[in-house]
Design a protein around this motif. Structure first.
Motif, mmCIF file in Angstrom:
data_model
loop_
_atom_site.group_PDB
_atom_site.id
_atom_site.type_symbol
_atom_site.label_atom_id
_atom_site.label_comp_id
_atom_site.label_asym_id
_atom_site.label_seq_id
_atom_site.Cartn_x
_atom_site.Cartn_y
_atom_site.Cartn_z
ATOM 1 N N ARG A 104 0.923 -1.074 0.050
ATOM 2 C CA ARG A 104 -0.014 -0.021 0.029
ATOM 3 C C ARG A 104 0.965 1.412 0.105
ATOM 4 O O ARG A 104 0.586 2.375 -0.641
ATOM 5 C CB ARG A 104 -0.857 -0.031 1.210
ATOM 6 N N LEU A 105 1.976 1.231 0.731
ATOM 7 C CA LEU A 105 2.714 2.324 0.772
ATOM 8 C C LEU A 105 3.418 2.736 -0.622
ATOM 9 O O LEU A 105 3.688 3.859 -1.054
ATOM 10 C CB LEU A 105 3.870 2.050 1.689
ATOM 11 N N GLN A 106 4.044 1.482 -1.003
ATOM 12 C CA GLN A 106 4.453 1.703 -2.506
ATOM 13 C C GLN A 106 3.686 2.232 -3.340
ATOM 14 O O GLN A 106 3.880 3.069 -4.272
ATOM 15 C CB GLN A 106 5.249 -0.022 -2.886
ATOM 16 N N ARG A 107 2.326 1.722 -3.411
ATOM 17 C CA ARG A 107 1.348 2.371 -4.506
ATOM 18 C C ARG A 107 1.111 3.782 -4.021
ATOM 19 O O ARG A 107 1.052 4.631 -5.056
ATOM 20 C CB ARG A 107 0.007 1.475 -4.148
ATOM 21 N N GLU A 108 1.116 3.948 -2.971
ATOM 22 C CA GLU A 108 0.768 5.366 -2.428
ATOM 23 C C GLU A 108 1.986 6.355 -2.946
ATOM 24 O O GLU A 108 1.919 7.759 -3.557
ATOM 25 C CB GLU A 108 0.467 5.808 -1.269
ATOM 26 N N ARG A 109 3.189 5.979 -3.023
ATOM 27 C CA ARG A 109 4.315 6.564 -3.325
ATOM 28 C C ARG A 109 4.500 6.863 -4.690
ATOM 29 O O ARG A 109 4.538 7.784 -5.346
ATOM 30 C CB ARG A 109 5.598 5.830 -2.805
#
Length: 87
Positions: A79-84
């Motif tokens: 999720r963090l990777q997608r948001e970044r």
């Protein structure tokens, strides 16, 4: 703490140390919570030793807890990777 006087290399080293300390803190938290929850679930009458059913219950509980922790960690990292990448 004023880090403006540190070189880029020193800042990287400091960040690595902080990341290691956070990782250790998370591991300690995981172990503490897992121990508490599995002990509470599996040991009805504390004594001087664990019987075989308690040992099996604790082993299975810890395995399930670790599986859940890993799934949550992977999902959160994804999720963090997608948001970044959306920024």
């Amino acid at each position: 703490m004023d880090t403006s006087s540190l070189s880029a290399s020193q800042k990287d080293d400091l960040m690595d140390q902080v990341k290691q300390q956070v990782a250790v803190a998370h591991a300690q938290e995981l172990l503490g919570k897992m121990t508490e929850k599995c002990f509470r679930k599996c040991v009805n009458k504390p004594g001087t030793s664990l019987d075989s059913s308690e040992q099996k219950c604790i082993a299975m509980c810890m395995d399930r807890y670790m599986d859940s922790w890993n799934l949550i960690s992977r999902t959160y990292a994804s999720r963090l990777q997608r948001e970044r990448s959306n920024m």
